[in-house]
Design a protein around this motif. Structure first.
Motif, short mmCIF file in Angstrom:
data_model
loop_
_atom_site.label_atom_id
_atom_site.label_comp_id
_atom_site.label_asym_id
_atom_site.label_seq_id
_atom_site.Cartn_x
_atom_site.Cartn_y
_atom_site.Cartn_z
N THR A 75 54.10 62.63 14.48
CA THR A 75 52.93 62.02 15.04
C THR A 75 52.83 61.57 16.24
O THR A 75 52.20 60.99 17.18
CB THR A 75 52.52 60.90 14.16
OG1 THR A 75 53.88 59.90 14.24
CG2 THR A 75 51.78 60.86 12.72
N THR A 76 54.19 62.11 17.37
CA THR A 76 54.11 62.35 18.32
C THR A 76 54.66 63.36 19.50
O THR A 76 55.40 63.76 18.51
CB THR A 76 54.68 60.67 18.83
OG1 THR A 76 56.26 61.34 17.88
CG2 THR A 76 54.33 59.53 18.20
N PRO A 77 54.02 63.93 20.50
CA PRO A 77 54.28 64.59 20.82
C PRO A 77 55.83 64.38 21.54
O PRO A 77 56.50 65.77 21.40
CB PRO A 77 53.73 65.14 22.49
CG PRO A 77 52.48 64.00 21.77
CD PRO A 77 53.16 62.64 20.50
N ASP A 78 56.57 63.80 21.57
CA ASP A 78 57.96 64.02 22.08
C ASP A 78 59.25 63.89 20.38
O ASP A 78 60.22 64.05 20.54
CB ASP A 78 58.49 62.38 22.33
CG ASP A 78 58.33 61.06 21.41
OD1 ASP A 78 57.94 61.36 20.48
OD2 ASP A 78 57.89 59.96 22.32
N ALA A 79 58.21 63.69 19.36
CA ALA A 79 59.28 64.58 18.52
C ALA A 79 58.95 65.64 17.82
O ALA A 79 59.67 65.80 16.86
CB ALA A 79 58.88 63.18 17.39
N VAL A 80 58.19 66.26 18.44
CA VAL A 80 58.06 67.38 18.23
C VAL A 80 59.04 68.67 18.69
O VAL A 80 59.86 69.96 17.71
CB VAL A 80 56.73 68.24 19.22
CG1 VAL A 80 56.53 69.83 19.11
CG2 VAL A 80 55.30 67.79 18.58
N GLY A 81 59.72 68.45 19.61
CA GLY A 81 60.91 69.53 20.12
C GLY A 81 60.08 70.71 20.83
O GLY A 81 58.89 71.20 20.60
N PRO A 82 61.27 71.51 21.30
CA PRO A 82 60.94 73.22 21.51
C PRO A 82 60.36 73.23 20.73
O PRO A 82 60.69 73.98 19.58
CB PRO A 82 62.49 73.90 21.82
CG PRO A 82 63.02 72.70 22.09
CD PRO A 82 62.72 71.12 20.92
N VAL A 83 59.30 74.18 21.36
CA VAL A 83 57.77 75.36 20.49
C VAL A 83 57.51 76.09 21.85
O VAL A 83 58.18 76.62 22.97
CB VAL A 83 57.26 74.78 20.60
CG1 VAL A 83 57.20 73.28 19.43
CG2 VAL A 83 56.67 73.72 21.73
N ASP A 84 58.12 77.68 21.58
CA ASP A 84 57.57 79.12 21.58
C ASP A 84 56.03 78.98 22.09
O ASP A 84 55.07 79.67 22.94
CB ASP A 84 57.55 80.39 20.57
CG ASP A 84 59.27 79.68 20.62
OD1 ASP A 84 59.65 79.75 21.85
OD2 ASP A 84 60.09 79.95 19.99
N LEU A 85 55.25 78.30 21.23
CA LEU A 85 53.40 78.26 21.44
C LEU A 85 52.83 77.22 20.89
O LEU A 85 53.32 76.85 19.38
CB LEU A 85 53.28 79.83 20.43
CG LEU A 85 51.44 80.26 20.33
CD1 LEU A 85 50.74 80.72 21.40
CD2 LEU A 85 51.55 81.29 18.74
N VAL A 86 51.57 76.84 21.53
CA VAL A 86 50.78 75.67 20.59
C VAL A 86 49.55 76.55 20.03
O VAL A 86 48.84 77.15 20.96
CB VAL A 86 50.56 74.76 21.63
CG1 VAL A 86 49.80 73.30 21.21
CG2 VAL A 86 51.99 74.20 22.27
#
Length: 334
Positions: free
Chosen positions: A67-78
């Motif tokens: 529910t928060t962006p800081d919990a997403v981690g590294p990503v290759d595509l959004v």
């Protein structure tokens, strides 16, 4: 890219459906959404289906829906799938966590969301995208794809590594160099969203009533006239050329039904997302659909009275829900 990590930014109906399809195809997907849906998915599996018989069900782990962006981690595509009113807020939230040059595709209604995202994400590579089909949420966590169409996005070399992931998901991504025309062509089809929302019936039931179709034709004729003045040429997204669709909509019911079996692939339960918003008491995206036509007309020194009226009627329904019969709506617009 063997197993890309893809962020669904705004995991509601469309986001959950697209994300689940990518999961089914083997991608690593993280969903960013609201706490309410996170709670639902903690208790129930995520289920997605489509009108052609596809079905996929999975249990999301605690770190797959956040529910928060800081919990997403590294990503290759959004993939951004929030409602248009939340576009800038989502962009600002992502700006602090995305590395430079991360490809970001706006899969949203309307024609201006990609630019809003680009303004909020100046270091990312923001690309316009288009999702043509309808997704209906059914309790508790079932998302059903009810109409035909395939994904499109602006042509960019950064997307090449992800094309296999979309193909494996059964959602091939077509890269285009004419996204302005693509987005306006999709918007011409989306002009039915407010009519379906005001009618309060499934899409197929609405489209089988001539007076509702005549309302849609009026809004489309008005928009096509403005696009010609603006020098924007729509592309063909259905089996019928775009300029011909409003003429088809005016046909008598018996003839339209014969043609519809060839030109429309719509599940009997499919409804517009705007109907879903009104039923849930949420603000709609009418300003980013019919409102875009009104803005285009103003920029051209003209008016768009049919689209103005539909915008006003939907806003009135946001405050006091009512359902319009076909004859009532046609009379109001006429």
């Amino acid at each position: 890219m063997a197993r890309p990590r893809i962020l669904i930014a705004g995991a509601g109906s469309v986001g959950c459906y697209v994300g689940a399809r990518l999961l089914a195809g083997g991608a690593d997907v993280v969903f960013l959404g609201r706490p309410r849906l996170q709670s639902v998915l903690a208790e129930h599996p995520l289920l997605v289906t489509d009108y052609e018989g596809f079905r996929f069900e999975t249990r999301l782990s605690g770190d797959q829906y956040v529910t928060t962006p800081d919990a997403v981690g590294p990503v290759d595509l959004v993939l951004v799938t929030v409602k248009s009113a939340a576009t800038r807020e989502m962009g600002e939230q992502l700006s602090s966590v995305l590395p430079d040059d991360t490809p970001v595709i706006s899969l949203q209604n309307g024609v201006s969301n990609a630019q809003q995202l680009a303004d909020a994400l100046p270091r990312a590579r923001v690309l316009a995208g288009m999702i043509p089909f309808n997704v209906l949420q059914q309790p508790p966590a079932h998302f059903h794809h009810g109409t035909e169409g395939h994904l499109m996005a602006a042509r960019d070399d950064r997307l090449a590594p992800f094309l296999d992931a979309f193909k494996a998901a059964g959602l091939p991504l077509e890269l285009r160099s004419d996204m302005t025309s693509v987005l306006w062509s999709k918007l011409l089809l989306n002009l039915n969203n407010p009519i379906n929302a005001l009618a309060g019936v499934p899409l197929l039931e609405e489209l089988y009533q001539r007076d509702y179709r005549r309302c849609l034709a009026m809004a489309q004729f008005e928009t096509l006239s403005l696009l010609r003045t603006a020098g924007i040429r729509p592309i063909q997204l259905t089996s019928v050329p775009t300029w011909l669709i409003p003429y088809v909509m005016q046909l008598p019911d018996w003839l339209f039904k014969r043609l519809a079996s060839k030109m429309l692939a719509i599940d009997p339960v499919a409804r517009s997302s705007m109907w879903e918003d009104l039923e849930a008491g949420r603000p709609t995206e009418v300003n980013w659909i019919n409102g875009e036509v009104v803005t285009l007309a103003q920029n051209l020194g003209r008016r768009a009275p049919v689209n103005e009226a539909l915008t006003r009627l939907v806003h009135e329904c946001e405050q006091h829900r009512r359902r319009w019969t076909a004859s009532e709506l046609l009379s109001s617009l006429s």
